[in-house]
Design an enzyme around this catalytic site. Structure first.
Site, PDB file in Angstrom:
ATOM      1  N   GLU A 315       0.861  -1.207   0.000  1.00  0.00           N
ATOM      2  CA  GLU A 315       0.000   0.000   0.000  1.00  0.00           C
ATOM      3  C   GLU A 315       0.883   1.239   0.000  1.00  0.00           C
ATOM      4  O   GLU A 315       0.712   2.146   0.809  1.00  0.00           O
ATOM      5  CB  GLU A 315      -0.883   0.021   1.258  1.00  0.00           C
ATOM      6  CG  GLU A 315      -1.621  -1.268   1.539  1.00  0.00           C
ATOM      7  CD  GLU A 315      -2.548  -1.202   2.741  1.00  0.00           C
ATOM      8  OE1 GLU A 315      -2.101  -0.709   3.795  1.00  0.00           O
ATOM      9  OE2 GLU A 315      -3.711  -1.621   2.633  1.00  0.00           O
ATOM     10  N   CYS A 411     -10.445   0.925   7.602  1.00  0.00           N
ATOM     11  CA  CYS A 411      -9.931   2.249   7.958  1.00  0.00           C
ATOM     12  C   CYS A 411     -10.588   3.358   7.159  1.00  0.00           C
ATOM     13  O   CYS A 411     -10.833   4.446   7.676  1.00  0.00           O
ATOM     14  CB  CYS A 411      -8.424   2.299   7.789  1.00  0.00           C
ATOM     15  SG  CYS A 411      -7.842   1.803   6.170  1.00  0.00           S
TER      16      CYS A 411
END
Lengths: 633, 633
Positions: A315, A411
């Protein structure tokens, strides 16, 4: 230097474009997300976050922990981000029932705090002895940071202090552990730095400033800290590699860093803390590092949509100019973090570019992360999807063509919720004698310095912004870099005024009417030839909105090429348009597919208009192909 | 149906383009690779393969195995492929010293064979008890297959039978284990199927045909075989997932398969065995499956260069039309396997398309896998490299911009060597009354049926092919799909002859001169709009050669776009050209970079010629950017 602070979250109220989103968060997102946190949402990934707090409290009392801990090591932060979003929403729209729900959750959180101030359900439930052994992966400081932000927000919104007390006690514990007792170690996932800056602003307790400074200064001082830490324990969460210094933004002291590297969310959270600290302390070496990192991101590692962190592998930021549209990661949270960073940079220097990037990230990647109905979310924000490849091919599994309801790693949805509900703090700023208008946001704003404005605009679709001055003063209004022209009219009179670094500053009196008109011309956007994945192609942008092309409007988007320099016109609103969304029509050609993989015959073309919709609205009409960058003909 | 067999490897000799490559293999590649196998090459990955055979012999005698086994589980196959290449080279260029070297290695291999015929150094050295427990990962049948191919080749080239005896004994062992005793299990990595077909052709022993048929028919009969196998053992080599049925080409019986899936080399090796079996037995259901798999590959999953297996994840086929140029895997071995498959399909039906694909794979990906000097090799063959991204970015680590010397997993270099040295077997075929010219290969060919030809051509750069008939008969000459025109002249007289399925058939007498002239016009190649990664772009092809653009000729290739429909001219040979390589010049424009990542300003262009070189020659002048597909202007 012009000092500047965020306005209070209570200071901005809107019924316009932003207000509608804020109401959507209030009416749909916050209740839905709470049902997820309580595991009451149907057909959705289990969260268990509330149960984790309940079970942690049992663990503290030596009771049976029932079904124990479930979820990611950082599961606690989902509750924190939800409380923060709920707090901002309560600030805008007081709601006793919601407030009671938050209080109830806060009671559970308080009950899960250890006597010594430690607060983290994962370690409290699983193994108290493992506390603080694994900063690389453990996310304890990350979770504390988010809960500190929630505590400040809830205090600011409601004046209720219980969570803030919990988090001051937690901060004391952290201060003691990381400064008094050990003086080593930095967060594997930065976040607490910016949270401590917020704790300092909220409580005025300088200890939290010092603790933020400590974590920032300590970072990279010993590049091998995580390796040493790993050598001392016989367990790990995910097997993360402690020697990936660049991935951890820990290979050099922060003031010596130049390239934005590693996990994108961690990076921009760190840089935000750094920029806040440099603004607060006038630390030029730190601000210089922030400027280099800003340039690394925005000049070489950012998508046209304000997406950052282009690779799914970790990521993370990739190398310069590696910005593929179809395999993009471009996490929603990373663009939210980029807005934090931009907002903090604005507190160092009033430079329009910071707000330009903040605006691009918001109106494209951040808003695009959420379904128009507020019920589904993207974690990953590609600039191209092709059904059959996206979400399916081994290298495109993360690039989903439609938004899922929720994620095991959840998230992004609550992060978007807290950002949107506190939008005023990004749109406006203030100091003792000036109001700052960074973003054009319909609504009323009351500055602490006594100034009051009413802003009326159909932005981001209409580029005229009207300010009615209720209480005057000095006003700094941004002129965006994307607008090649602007006119500013005060009480009917056109001002001959020059922008400096993307801002005009004008004196306004009570009752003044100020009208800013920006360019509403749609433009082709040409990527640098250094970005190989899209070289020779072009995107479309109008105002802050990047546009994209979907099958839903065009039939097969892959068979279209835009006419080089072709006319782009604004579609008249019609009944087919989803509510209030302005489409564009672009001169284009459609290639006839000759049904061979490769052919010597130039494909026949027919002229056709191609219809573009704002990127943030993509994927709202079922699975179909979508492209931001188009070939040119 | 026209039956057809490969010609013998001894039947074709060349001094032309192919002959030069064969001499390069003889003079450079074979000696160099042998030094690698013996761990005597400087600055090169250790091979240890010869030592593995020595140590396995010690293990069989209960002696200390010294430094034991080193390398991949399939390390033995490197020796096998080298022997096969050396055998073909010896067939062309007898060489007593090389022959003695091969004999010495064969002695070591023979000594490493277990009494019961088992031959695999990994399991013999490490743990005899683990034999045949892990077909999913163990590669024992794969290694046996390669050694069978080597044995047949060496016997055919030299008449020496020792290795063939070893491998017949090994095949007996395998027959006994997999048919007589167990009747379950199929190779994790297909290869032995086609090798057994070769053993059958070489020895005439029908048992090997039956064993090949067994493995092919057994495949996918029990889709859960690998899971059951895994459940019986407590170890693995790499932790491969036994439930990935498509990855293993084992989810369905082979006659029911339609999509080319999984590990690309394994897939085409399997399909080759299937196509050879269907040709041999007239099994139409099997050939139908082969045709579906052929179409899956060549219509939807193949690069313009004949590269297949587009994704690095598992070295595998991706989904339809997922053919990114920059993150391509396109392993050299996979294109070699595609040539095997194509050649086997030609034995089922005389269809020019099979030879077209075989030729494209050879002249582009296979030749491109080797440095022009024969000293370095690509395993992965991207269609675009950009220094700073390729080989560096997390998603582009496998796409190296320059060829390394050797690999820890060294399958491709010896595979290319054996392919090139046996090129005649792909270029020509025969049956009792016909000679087949599939590829245009300068040299002399003597068919078993008594026909003899001398072919003179500067192919692939000159598209005129002259056949002097030494001994006449009937000749089937391919007319390639890429040639929009052709003329055929026999003894000065233009023939009015029609091609059928890409071939013309003509009677030739001793002393006849036949001249075939194909189109030498360079063409743009337009990819289907279904291939998103290159839609709107174009490549260049002339004859069998796909071209590419490199910085070395053009300065920054990323700043170039070809003029739509622009003129493509053949460069006159000049002193700057690497020996004998014909470059092309294409009308193009160069974009001026405005040094912003994204800009509203259309980049200024200047007209410029862009110079293209054959794809197979790329990366021979140091690290620089390379592109096959170019944007159009």
């Amino acid at each position: 230097m012009i000092t500047q602070e965020n306005i209070k979250v209570t200071a901005y109220k809107s019924d316009g474009f932003i207000g509608k989103y804020q109401k959507l968060i209030r009416d749909t997102v916050i209740p839905y997300q709470y049902s997820v946190l309580c595991d009451e949402a149907p057909d959705t990934e289990k969260s268990h976050v509330v149960k984790n707090f309940e079970n942690a409290a049992k663990a503290l009392h030596g009771e049976d922990v029932g079904d124990g801990f479930y979820g990611m090591v950082f599961q606690d932060s989902d509750a924190a981000k939800w409380i923060e979003a709920a707090a901002y929403s309560l600030a805008l729209y007081p709601d006793e029932q919601l407030s009671a729900t938050v209080d109830e959750l806060i009671d559970k959180i308080a009950a899960a705090q250890d006597e010594d101030g430690y607060l983290d359900t994962y370690f409290t439930i699983k193994d108290r002895e493992k506390r603080w052994q694994n900063l690389l992966e453990g996310h304890e400081l990350y979770c504390s940071g988010h809960m500190m932000e929630a505590a400040c927000a809830y205090y600011e919104a409601t004046g209720k202090k219980k969570l803030l007390d919990v988090m001051e006690k937690n901060a004391e514990h952290i201060y003691k552990h990381f400064i008094t007792e050990h003086n080593e170690g930095v967060p594997g996932h930065p976040e607490i730095e910016l949270a401590l800056m917020k704790m300092y602003r909220t409580t005025g307790n300088k200890k939290w400033l010092l603790l933020a400074e400590h974590f920032i200064n300590k970072r990279g001082e010993d590049p091998h800290f995580y390796e040493k830490e790993a050598a001392k324990r016989d367990w790990s969460v995910w097997g993360n590699n402690p020697t990936s210094h660049d991935y951890q933004q820990s290979g050099k002291p922060v003031r010596a860093q130049s390239d934005a590297t590693g996990h994108a969310v961690r990076a921009v959270y760190l840089y935000t803390g750094m920029a806040q600290l440099s603004a607060k302390c006038g630390d030029n070496a730190l601000y210089d590092a922030c400027k280099r990192l800003w340039e690394s991101i925005t000049r070489r590692r950012m998508y046209v949509t304000g997406g950052i962190g282009s690779t799914v592998i970790g990521e993370a930021f990739s190398v310069d100019y590696d910005l593929p549209p179809d395999t993009a990661y471009a996490e929603t949270c990373a663009s939210i973090g980029l807005m934090f960073f931009a907002n903090a940079m604005l507190k160092n220097e009033l430079i329009g570019e910071y707000a330009d990037v903040m605006e691009t990230a918001f109106y494209n990647t951040v808003l695009g992360g959420m379904q128009l109905d507020g019920k589904r979310f993207f974690y990953v924000n590609p600039l191209e999807v092709v059904p059959g490849i996206s979400g399916v091919s081994p290298t495109h599994r993360h690039d989903l063509p439609v938004r899922p309801k929720w994620y095991a790693c959840a998230c992004c949805p609550p992060n978007a919720a807290r950002l949107i509900t506190s939008f005023g703090c990004y749109a406006y700023g203030e100091n003792s004698d000036m109001g700052f208008c960074h973003l054009y946001a319909d609504g009323e704003v009351k500055f602490e310095n006594g100034m009051e404005l009413i802003c009326r605009t159909d932005y981001p679709y209409d580029m005229t912004v009207n300010y009615s001055v209720v209480k005057g003063g000095r006003l700094a209004v941004r002129i965006p870099g994307w607008s090649d022209t602007f006119t500013l009219v005060q009480n009917g009179e056109k001002l001959d005024i020059k922008q400096i670094n993307g801002y005009v500053i004008l004196a306004v009196k009570d009752g003044d009417e100020v009208q800013l008109t920006l360019s509403d011309t749609p433009h082709f956007v040409y990527p640098s030839v250094k970005i190989p994945a899209v070289s020779g192609m072009a995107a479309i942008r109008r105002g802050p909105l990047v546009y994209c092309f979907e099958d839903a409007d065009n039939g097969n988007v892959l068979s279209l090429a835009l006419k080089r320099g072709g006319k782009i016109t604004v579609c008249e609103p019609d009944t087919d348009n989803p509510d209030g969304i302005t489409r564009l029509k672009v001169e284009a050609v459609r290639f006839e597919d000759n049904n061979k993989p490769y052919s010597f015959d130039e494909p026949k073309t027919t002229d056709t208009p191609a219809v573009a919709v704002p990127y943030y609205t993509w994927g709202n009409r079922g699975e179909n192909a979508m492209r931001v960058f188009m070939p040119l003909y």
